[in-house]
Design an enzyme around this catalytic site. Structure first.
Site: not given
Ligand SMILES: [Zn+2]
Length: 482
Positions: A18, A126, A129, A144, A147, A299, A302
Site C-alpha cells: 500500500h 498478537c 505484530c 494491542c 491492532h 489510519k 482492511k
C-alpha cells in the site's frame, strides 16, 4: 570510497503493498541516491518477510500453497519498487534456502553463548505484530495498540527463549550514548523509557503445529520453528552473505542505516542488537524511524476498506508525482496524510506550476532568443547540494525540497527582474546562461536538476537532457495540469 549499507524494512508479504510501503521505498531510495552523489559505495537491501504466521493464514484463506502465495506477493513489492524507480540491489526472500541456513548460523551462535534455553510458557500473542504482549502493554479491551479490535491468542507451549534480560544494561548504554543512534530523538527516548522496566526473556520459537510447518527449522530440534522476527531481522545479514559469503558480508556489515516505521522500533532497537551482541557480531549504526501515512485523516485498515494502492496513481501521474508528494508533503517525523485533493493541489501548485512552468518558460526563452549555452560548468560547485546536506543527513526530505523550491521561485523572480525578452541578443544570452548554467551567486536550473536527482530522478534527467545540447527547444510540459 566509503561503503554505505542501507536497509529498507522487510515487509510482511501477506497482502499487496500500500501507499505506506511506497513512502518508505522512496525515503530509502532518496537516501541511497544522496549517498551515491556523495561518492559512497552504496548497497540498498529489501526483502520479503515470508515466514510469518499471518502469511500462512492469508494463503489458507485464499487456498493457495504458501510458497506460491509469498512468491507472488513478494513480486508485487518488487514491482512497486520498480514502478517508483527504486532499485534494490538485493531483495532477500525469507523462504529462500540460503536465508534459512544463514539464520540457523545466527541461532547457533546465540545458543553457543548460552543465551537460548527451553521452557513452558503461556502468553498473549498478537499474530498481527507477531509478538507476545504483557497485560500492561494492552488497551482496556486487552488488544494491542497496533491492532485494535483484534483479540490476542492465548498460547501455551514449550518454546525456546532468548535471554534478553541479560542485555538490559548493555542496551541502555548503547542507546544512551548513541552507539546505536536512533533518529528522531523522541523515538530513542521511548525505547530508553521501555528499558527502565526489567526486560523479560522472549520466546524465539514456536511449535511446528502453531507455525503450520512453515518457517526456519530450529537446528537440532525438528519439533519447532524459529520465531519470525528472529529470522526476519537476519535478512539484513543473510542478504549480504552472512554465513554464506564472508567476503561480501565483511565488506557490507554492519548496516549503516536501517529505515523502519515506528511500529517495529522495539524489534530493531532492542531485540536485534541483543541477538547480535549475543552472537558476537557488529551492531548497526543508525535507525531512522518514520511515522505513518493516513488516508483522508484515517489510519489505513482492511476493516475500513481504505487501504490505498499506489499503482493507479503512478500510472496516472507518473512516479515522480507520487515521489514528490511522499517526500515533500509527508513529514518524516509526524503522521502525514494523503488525500486525492491534497495530492492534486500539491501536484498543480508545485509540479505543474512551480517546477514545470519554470522549465517550460526558460526553454521557450532560450528557443526564442536562439541561445547558445557555451558556458562550461567545470569546477562548478553546486551550492544547492551543500544547502540540502543538513536536512538530508537528518532525513528531513521535506525541508530539503522546501529549499529547492525556494530556488525555483528565486529563478522565476530573477527572470521577471531581468526581462531577457526585452534585451538584445548578447545580453539576453548572458541572462539566460545565468539562469540555466549559473553564476557564483545564483542557483541555476542545472543545479536544481542535479539536486532533484535525489528526489525526482526521471524529471531531473529530462531537464538535464533538455538543456544539454547547445540549442535548446521547447518540449511538452513535464507535469501537465490535472
Ligand atoms: Zn498487534
Amino acid at each position: 570510497m566509503n561503503k554505505f549499507y542501507i536497509t529498507n524494512a522487510i515487509p510482511y508479504v501477506n497482502a499487496k503493498p500500500h501507499i505506506g510501503h511506497a513512502l518508505e521505498f522512496v525515503q530509502s531510495d532518496a537516501i541511497t541516491r544522496y549517498h551515491k552523489i556523495l561518492g559512497d559505495d552504496v548497497l540498498l537491501l529489501c526483502g520479503g518477510d515470508e515466514n510469518a504466521i499471518k502469511n500462512v493464514q492469508a494463503a489458507e484463506e485464499k487456498k493457495i500453497p504458501i510458497q506460491q502465495f509469498v512468491d507472488k506477493n513478494s513480486r508485487l513489492f518488487q514491482n512497486l519498487a520498480k514502478k517508483l524507480n527504486v532499485h534494490f540491489d538485493v531483495f532477500q526472500k525469507g523462504s529462500d534456502a540460503k536465508h534459512h541456513s544463514s539464520s540457523k548460523k545466527l541461532w547457533k551462535l546465540c545458543f553457543g553463548n548460552g543465551d537460548i534455553y527451553k521452557k513452558s510458557y503461556t502468553g498473549l500473542y498478537c499474530v498481527g505484530c507477531e509478538l507476545f504482549y504483557e497485560k500492561e502493554e494492552l488497551n482496556v479491551n486487552e488488544e494491542c495498540h497496533e491492532h485494535p479490535g483484534k483479540k490476542l491468542d492465548k498460547i501455551s507451549e514449550e518454546n525456546y527463549f532468548f535471554r534478553l534480560s541479560k542485555y538490559q544494561s548493555k542496551l541502555i548504554k548503547l542507546l544512551d550514548f548513541d552507539t546505536l543512534n536512533i533518529v528522531p530523538e523522541f523515538r530513542k527516548n521511548e525505547m530508553l523509557s521501555f528499558l527502565k522496566n526489567p526486560l523479560q526473556d522472549i520466546s524465539i520459537s514456536r511449535s511446528n503445529k502453531r507455525a503450520k510447518n512453515w518457517g526456519v527449522p530450529i537446528p537440532n530440534d525438528n519439533s519447532q520453528r524459529m520465531y519470525v522476527w528472529f529470522d526476519a531481522l537476519n535478512i539484513y545479514q543473510s542478504g549480504i552473505g552472512f554465513a554464506l559469503d564472508d567476503k561480501k558480508y565483511n565488506k557490507w556489515w554492519p548496516a549503516d542505516l536501517h529505515v523502519i516505521g515506528k511500529g517495529i522500533l522495539r524489534f530493531h532497537a532492542i531485540y536485534w542488537p541483543a541477538f547480535l551482541l549475543s552472537a558476537g557480531l557488529k551492531l548497526p549504526k543508525t535507525i531512522f524511524v518514520h511515522e505513518y501515512i493516513t488516508v483522508n485523516g484515517q489510519k489505513m485498515s482492511k476493516t475500513l476498506g481504505n487501504v490505498l494502492d499506489p499503482l493507479p496513481l503512478i500510472e496516472k501521474c507518473g512516479a515522480d508525482a507520487l515521489r514528490y508528494y511522499l517526500l515533500a508533503k509527508i513529514s518524516p517525523f509526524s503522521d502525514g496524510d494523503f488525500s486525492e485533493e491534497k495530492f492534486k493541489e500539491a501536484y498543480n501548485a508545485d509540479l505543474a506550476n512551480g517546477l514545470g512552468n519554470l522549465v517550460a518558460r526558460v526553454a521557450k526563452l532560450c528557443e526564442q532568443k536562439n541561445v547558445n549555452l557555451d558556458r562550461v560548468r567545470e569546477n562548478h560547485v553546486n551550492g544547492l547540494l551543500e544547502e540540502i546536506k543538513t536536512p538530508l543527513e537528518q532525513f528531513k526530505f521535506n525541508d530539503a525540497l522546501d529549499l529547492i523550491w525556494g530556488h525555483i521561485r528565486s529563478l522565476d523572480q530573477y527572470i521577471n527582474r531581468e526581462r531577457p525578452w526585452k534585451k538584445d541578443l548578447s545580453e539576453s544570452n548572458q541572462i539566460l546562461s545565468n539562469i540555466v548554467v549559473g553564476t557564483e551567486s545564483l542557483i541555476a536550473l542545472k543545479d536544481i536538476a542535479e539536486a532533484l536527482k535525489i528526489f525526482l530522478p526521471e524529471t531531473a534527467e529530462k531537464i538535464e537532457d533538455q538543456f544539454k545540447c547547445p540549442k535548446i527547444k521547447s518540449e511538452k510540459p513535464l507535469f501537465p495540469r490535472i
